[in-house]
Design a protein around this motif. Structure first.
Motif, PDB file in Angstrom:
ATOM      1  N   TRP A  73     -12.101 -56.813   8.350  1.00  0.00           N
ATOM      2  CA  TRP A  73     -13.399 -56.155   8.251  1.00  0.00           C
ATOM      3  C   TRP A  73     -14.128 -56.054   9.588  1.00  0.00           C
ATOM      4  O   TRP A  73     -14.819 -55.074   9.833  1.00  0.00           O
ATOM      5  CB  TRP A  73     -14.268 -56.862   7.223  1.00  0.00           C
ATOM      6  N   LEU A  74     -13.983 -57.039  10.436  1.00  0.00           N
ATOM      7  CA  LEU A  74     -14.690 -56.982  11.723  1.00  0.00           C
ATOM      8  C   LEU A  74     -13.839 -56.368  12.833  1.00  0.00           C
ATOM      9  O   LEU A  74     -14.362 -55.701  13.710  1.00  0.00           O
ATOM     10  CB  LEU A  74     -15.145 -58.384  12.135  1.00  0.00           C
ATOM     11  N   GLY A  75     -12.529 -56.625  12.782  1.00  0.00           N
ATOM     12  CA  GLY A  75     -11.657 -56.108  13.822  1.00  0.00           C
ATOM     13  C   GLY A  75     -11.104 -54.737  13.534  1.00  0.00           C
ATOM     14  O   GLY A  75     -10.565 -54.072  14.417  1.00  0.00           O
TER      15      GLY A  75
ATOM     16  N   PRO B 214      -5.158 -56.300  21.003  1.00  0.00           N
ATOM     17  CA  PRO B 214      -6.460 -56.335  21.681  1.00  0.00           C
ATOM     18  C   PRO B 214      -7.604 -56.040  20.698  1.00  0.00           C
ATOM     19  O   PRO B 214      -7.450 -55.261  19.763  1.00  0.00           O
ATOM     20  CB  PRO B 214      -6.347 -55.232  22.733  1.00  0.00           C
ATOM     21  N   LEU B 215      -8.732 -56.688  20.928  1.00  0.00           N
ATOM     22  CA  LEU B 215      -9.929 -56.465  20.110  1.00  0.00           C
ATOM     23  C   LEU B 215     -10.852 -55.516  20.851  1.00  0.00           C
ATOM     24  O   LEU B 215     -11.032 -55.632  22.064  1.00  0.00           O
ATOM     25  CB  LEU B 215     -10.640 -57.793  19.852  1.00  0.00           C
ATOM     26  N   THR B 216     -11.450 -54.585  20.118  1.00  0.00           N
ATOM     27  CA  THR B 216     -12.275 -53.579  20.768  1.00  0.00           C
ATOM     28  C   THR B 216     -13.768 -53.789  20.553  1.00  0.00           C
ATOM     29  O   THR B 216     -14.555 -53.525  21.450  1.00  0.00           O
ATOM     30  CB  THR B 216     -11.892 -52.172  20.271  1.00  0.00           C
ATOM     31  N   SER B 217     -14.180 -54.264  19.399  1.00  0.00           N
ATOM     32  CA  SER B 217     -15.615 -54.398  19.132  1.00  0.00           C
ATOM     33  C   SER B 217     -16.123 -55.782  19.514  1.00  0.00           C
ATOM     34  O   SER B 217     -15.368 -56.761  19.545  1.00  0.00           O
ATOM     35  CB  SER B 217     -15.908 -54.123  17.648  1.00  0.00           C
ATOM     36  N   GLN B 218     -17.421 -55.838  19.800  1.00  0.00           N
ATOM     37  CA  GLN B 218     -18.046 -57.108  20.169  1.00  0.00           C
ATOM     38  C   GLN B 218     -18.033 -58.088  18.998  1.00  0.00           C
ATOM     39  O   GLN B 218     -17.795 -59.283  19.179  1.00  0.00           O
ATOM     40  CB  GLN B 218     -19.489 -56.864  20.635  1.00  0.00           C
ATOM     41  N   SER B 219     -18.272 -57.591  17.792  1.00  0.00           N
ATOM     42  CA  SER B 219     -18.286 -58.469  16.620  1.00  0.00           C
ATOM     43  C   SER B 219     -16.913 -59.079  16.368  1.00  0.00           C
ATOM     44  O   SER B 219     -16.805 -60.239  15.977  1.00  0.00           O
ATOM     45  CB  SER B 219     -18.780 -57.723  15.387  1.00  0.00           C
ATOM     46  N   ALA B 220     -15.864 -58.303  16.595  1.00  0.00           N
ATOM     47  CA  ALA B 220     -14.507 -58.823  16.423  1.00  0.00           C
ATOM     48  C   ALA B 220     -14.203 -59.901  17.456  1.00  0.00           C
ATOM     49  O   ALA B 220     -13.549 -60.906  17.143  1.00  0.00           O
ATOM     50  CB  ALA B 220     -13.494 -57.692  16.524  1.00  0.00           C
ATOM     51  N   LYS B 221     -14.688 -59.720  18.667  1.00  0.00           N
ATOM     52  CA  LYS B 221     -14.459 -60.719  19.709  1.00  0.00           C
ATOM     53  C   LYS B 221     -15.209 -62.021  19.412  1.00  0.00           C
ATOM     54  O   LYS B 221     -14.674 -63.114  19.620  1.00  0.00           O
ATOM     55  CB  LYS B 221     -14.868 -60.165  21.072  1.00  0.00           C
TER      56      LYS B 221
END
Length: 111
Positions: A43-45, A68-75
Motif C-alpha cells: 500500500w505504501l510502496g 528501489p523505493l520511490t515515495s517518501q512514505s515508502a522509505k
C-alpha cells in the motif's frame, strides 16, 4: 510455565513439547511481522503482492531491500520496518532459545 529450582527436570518428551510450543509462537510472530511488511510495501510502496512479499521477506531475513523505493512514505515505512525486523528477530530467537537455556541452567541447579 517453567519448573522451579526445587522441581525435577522435565522429561525429554515434555521438553520437546515445550520446544514445539515455543517454535510455533516464533512462527506466528514471523507470520505477523511478514504480513505487516507485505501490507506496508503493497500500500505504501506501490509494489505488487509478490514483490511486497519479496521485500518483506528480504528485510525480515536481514538481507536488505531488492527493489528501489520511490515515495517518501515508502522509505519511512521501510526504515521503520527494518528496525522492527531487527527487534523481531532478536525476540524470535529469545523465544526459541529460552527453553534450551532454561533446561541447561535447571540441570545444573536442580536439587
Amino acid at each position: 510455565m517453567y519448573e522451579k529450582k526445587s522441581d525435577h527436570v522435565i522429561s525429554r518428551r515434555a521438553f520437546i513439547g515445550r520446544l514445539a510450543r515455543h517454535f510455533i509462537m516464533a512462527i506466528l510472530m514471523i507470520l505477523v511481522a511478514l504480513s505487516i511488511g507485505i501490507s506496508g510495501y503493497h500500500w505504501l510502496g506501490g509494489f505488487s503482492w509478490i514483490d511486497s512479499l519479496l521485500e518483506a521477506s528480504m528485510i525480515l531475513g536481514g538481507m536488505g531491500p531488492s527493489n528501489p523505493l520511490t515515495s517518501q512514505s515508502a522509505k519511512i515505512f521501510a526504515s521503520a520496518y527494518a528496525l522492527f525486523s531487527g527487534l523481531a528477530f532478536i525476540a524470535m530467537m529469545g523465544i526459541i532459545l529460552a527453553p534450551v537455556a532454561h533446561r541447561i541452567l535447571h540441570t545444573f541447579h536442580a536439587d
